[in-house]
Design a protein around this motif. Structure first.
Motif, short mmCIF file in Angstrom:
data_model
loop_
_atom_site.label_atom_id
_atom_site.label_comp_id
_atom_site.label_asym_id
_atom_site.label_seq_id
_atom_site.Cartn_x
_atom_site.Cartn_y
_atom_site.Cartn_z
N VAL A 19 0.84 -1.20 0.00
CA VAL A 19 0.00 0.00 0.00
C VAL A 19 0.88 1.26 0.00
CG1 VAL A 19 -0.17 -0.09 2.52
CG2 VAL A 19 -1.84 1.21 1.24
N PRO A 20 0.56 2.26 -0.81
CA PRO A 20 1.29 3.53 -0.74
C PRO A 20 0.97 4.24 0.58
CG PRO A 20 0.11 3.31 -2.84
CD PRO A 20 -0.41 2.25 -1.92
N ILE A 21 1.92 4.25 1.49
CA ILE A 21 1.72 4.82 2.81
C ILE A 21 1.71 6.34 2.73
CG2 ILE A 21 2.65 4.98 5.16
CD1 ILE A 21 1.68 2.21 4.41
N GLY A 22 0.82 6.98 3.48
CA GLY A 22 0.78 8.44 3.52
C GLY A 22 0.13 8.93 4.79
N TYR A 23 0.25 10.23 5.04
CA TYR A 23 -0.44 10.84 6.17
C TYR A 23 -0.87 12.24 5.76
CZ TYR A 23 3.67 13.73 7.22
OH TYR A 23 4.69 14.64 7.13
N HIS A 24 -1.87 12.78 6.42
CA HIS A 24 -2.35 14.12 6.10
C HIS A 24 -1.47 15.16 6.77
CE1 HIS A 24 -5.85 12.82 3.89
NE2 HIS A 24 -6.14 11.97 4.86
N GLY A 25 -0.94 16.08 5.98
CA GLY A 25 -0.08 17.14 6.48
C GLY A 25 -0.86 18.41 6.75
N ARG A 26 -0.15 19.49 6.94
CA ARG A 26 -0.74 20.77 7.29
C ARG A 26 -0.56 21.75 6.14
NH1 ARG A 26 -4.61 22.93 10.60
NH2 ARG A 26 -4.24 25.17 10.77
N ALA A 27 -1.68 22.07 5.45
CA ALA A 27 -1.60 22.94 4.27
C ALA A 27 -1.24 24.38 4.63
CB ALA A 27 -2.93 22.91 3.52
N SER A 28 -1.62 24.82 5.82
CA SER A 28 -1.43 26.24 6.17
C SER A 28 0.03 26.64 6.29
CB SER A 28 -2.15 26.56 7.49
OG SER A 28 -1.50 25.95 8.58
N SER A 29 0.93 25.68 6.54
CA SER A 29 2.34 26.01 6.71
C SER A 29 3.19 25.64 5.51
CB SER A 29 2.89 25.34 7.98
OG SER A 29 2.60 23.96 8.01
N PRO A 84 -5.07 -5.20 -7.84
CA PRO A 84 -5.50 -4.81 -9.20
C PRO A 84 -5.85 -3.33 -9.36
CG PRO A 84 -6.43 -6.93 -8.63
CD PRO A 84 -5.74 -6.43 -7.39
N TYR A 85 -6.42 -2.68 -8.34
CA TYR A 85 -6.81 -1.28 -8.52
C TYR A 85 -5.60 -0.35 -8.67
CZ TYR A 85 -5.70 0.11 -3.66
OH TYR A 85 -5.07 0.41 -2.48
N LEU A 86 -4.40 -0.85 -8.34
CA LEU A 86 -3.18 -0.07 -8.48
C LEU A 86 -2.34 -0.48 -9.68
CD1 LEU A 86 -2.12 0.06 -4.72
CD2 LEU A 86 -2.95 1.97 -6.10
N VAL A 87 -2.88 -1.31 -10.54
CA VAL A 87 -2.12 -1.85 -11.67
C VAL A 87 -2.66 -1.28 -12.97
CG1 VAL A 87 -1.54 -3.93 -12.97
CG2 VAL A 87 -1.57 -3.99 -10.47
N ASP A 88 -1.74 -0.77 -13.80
CA ASP A 88 -2.10 -0.26 -15.13
C ASP A 88 -0.88 -0.43 -16.03
OD1 ASP A 88 -3.81 1.37 -17.04
OD2 ASP A 88 -2.05 2.66 -16.89
N MET A 105 -0.17 6.96 -6.33
CA MET A 105 -0.48 7.82 -5.19
C MET A 105 -1.87 8.42 -5.32
SD MET A 105 3.26 9.68 -4.94
CE MET A 105 2.55 11.17 -4.26
N VAL A 106 -2.17 8.98 -6.49
CA VAL A 106 -3.46 9.61 -6.71
C VAL A 106 -4.60 8.60 -6.60
CG1 VAL A 106 -4.91 10.74 -8.46
CG2 VAL A 106 -2.54 11.50 -8.10
N THR A 107 -4.43 7.45 -7.24
CA THR A 107 -5.48 6.43 -7.23
C THR A 107 -5.72 5.90 -5.82
OG1 THR A 107 -5.20 5.78 -9.53
CG2 THR A 107 -6.08 4.12 -8.04
N HIS A 108 -4.66 5.61 -5.10
CA HIS A 108 -4.87 5.10 -3.74
C HIS A 108 -5.52 6.15 -2.86
CE1 HIS A 108 -4.41 2.66 -0.21
NE2 HIS A 108 -3.78 3.65 0.41
N HIS A 109 -5.12 7.41 -3.02
CA HIS A 109 -5.68 8.49 -2.19
C HIS A 109 -7.20 8.59 -2.36
CE1 HIS A 109 -6.01 12.17 0.01
NE2 HIS A 109 -4.74 12.50 -0.08
N THR A 110 -7.67 8.35 -3.57
CA THR A 110 -9.10 8.48 -3.85
C THR A 110 -9.85 7.15 -3.81
OG1 THR A 110 -8.80 8.22 -6.25
CG2 THR A 110 -8.64 10.47 -5.35
#
Length: 430
Positions: free
Chosen positions: A158-168, A291-295, A342-347
């Motif tokens: 899985v593409p690991i990620g976390y939500h950051g802080r846009a304001s900074s 499969p959802y991450l394969v193209d 990254m985009v596909t996993h995020h959504t």
């Protein structure tokens, strides 16, 4: 994103010095927001050592009607909310104007010397997410804490990620104030509140999102590149000692949200078309993505032929006139997951992404020490200081240090294009 006449390496611009520019020849045409003499923020493109005023071009009727309203804004959000075909039409119009001498007289007054321009954050950022797709970085950091099992079981699935802080999130050149936070030494009974002593940088790419998807509508992997408006350099400054104390069980917080620096120019997906290359194959023992991450198309051309570099210049080095020291360099193909994945996993759970949202790749490191993308790796967690030409050493960043990220897109048969610098200088905590 196909290769067309705007990528012709023989194409020449009438703008002085553009043809020989290391980063901004006419084949690039990155987009950004600039101002001059304290005036209003305007849309522009970098060409050679100049910035061309796109807002003025739109007002003069020189650009496609569909993009004109968007170019009157103080950010690029409206432009990147338009269909990709409209941004491609803008690129074609700019290329035609900058390669045809008949536009020289009309456009020359709209060119500003880059050194006279202030460059601004190109988007109003609604959301910022930081990924962790550099497998060598993940392995190196893991070894510091789990020598026998550096990668956690989910990393290759899985593409690991976390939500950051846009304001900074801030544009290149913004001063970095050394952050304060809770620090706890391994042998201490309790934490103290103090300035970070293990301040670090992270060499990353930033992905600017284009278009919108409604809540509940995932972006299929085959369509993911239609949502990638362009790339930037990104430095997700990190306070390693604050992070070590706070990150369990919920992950990064104050160790990451004090500043994230991005380069000001958006190198568009259209400009990067010749530099899309095959994703390096995974080791045979690694699991294949679900499969959802394969193209097939993403496997064939989802990686990017970018050369990345980090340099450091301490205050003493600058005072002595010494050039910056190259800390590391390496290719962006060291990413284990592609930007499309990254985009596909995020959504994939129905999360909505919108024009101007920012995704960070996470630190991009290579397998060898000279390609490590952070001081945490280069110094082995602080045990192996890096020698500077001034006679100083560094395990982590000191006050006065100036850190610069750079990138070049390089491919045989095409003009090299660049991103411009992503720079920050450390100042003492307040």
């Amino acid at each position: 994103m196909s290769i067309d006449h705007t990528h012709n390496p023989q194409a020449s611009s009438w703008v002085p010095a553009a043809d020989d520019h290391a980063e901004f020849p006419v084949q690039n045409l990155p987009l950004g927001i600039f101002s001059t003499d304290g005036g209003p923020a305007r849309a522009g493109t970098a060409i050679g050592d100049c910035v061309l005023d796109l807002t003025a071009m739109a007002e003069q009727g020189l650009l496609p009607p569909a993009v004109v309203p968007a170019l009157g804004q103080a950010t690029l959000n409206a432009l990147f909310a338009l269909p990709a075909a409209d941004r491609l039409a803008l690129r074609h119009a700019l290329f035609a104007c900058l390669t045809s001498d008949r536009f020289r007289v009309r456009l020359a007054p709209l060119l500003h010397r880059a050194e006279d321009c202030a460059l601004h954050l190109p988007f109003h950022i609604g959301d910022y997410t930081d990924f962790y797709v550099g497998i060598h970085h993940a392995t190196n950091i893991g070894k510091l804490f789990r020598p026998d099992n550096p990668l956690l079981p989910n990393y290759r699935h899985v593409p690991i990620g976390y939500h950051g802080r846009a304001s900074s999130v801030r544009v290149s050149g913004t001063t970095l104030l050394r952050p304060k936070g809770q620090l706890k030494a391994p042998d201490a009974e309790a934490p103290v509140f103090a300035p970070s002593r293990r301040l670090d940088y992270e060499l990353e790419l930033g992905v600017w999102i284009a278009g919108d998807n409604a809540l509940g509508e995932p972006v299929p992997i085959a369509d993911a590149w239609s949502r990638i408006g362009g790339l930037t350099l990104l430095n997700d400054w990190s306070a390693r000692d604050i992070q070590a104390w706070e990150y369990q069980p919920l992950g990064p917080f104050l160790a990451k949200n004090f500043l994230t620096t991005v380069s000001p120019w958006v190198v568009t997906a259209e400009a990067l078309a010749p530099f899309r290359v095959g994703q390096p194959p995974r080791p045979e023992a690694d699991p294949q993505p679900l499969p959802y991450l394969v193209d097939a198309a993403d496997a064939e051309a989802g990686a990017l032929a970018l050369d990345l570099e980090v340099t450091l210049a301490s205050a003493a080095m600058r005072d002595a006139g010494l050039p910056p020291l190259c800390l590391s360099h390496g290719p962006a193909t060291n990413m284990y997951w592609t930007v499309a994945q990254m985009v596909t996993h995020h959504t994939s759970n129905g999360c909505d992404l919108h024009a101007g949202d920012l995704l960070g790749t996470g630190t991009i490191s290579g397998p060898a020490r000279d390609s490590f993308g952070s001081l945490m790796e280069l110094s082995g967690g602080g045990r192996e200081p890096v020698a500077l030409p001034s006679g100083e050493t560094r395990c982590f960043l000191e006050d006065g240090d100036q850190l610069t990220l750079s990138a070049r897109a390089v491919q045989d048969g095409f003009r090299t294009i660049g991103f411009g610098p992503c720079t920050g200088t450390v100042q003492p905590a307040r």
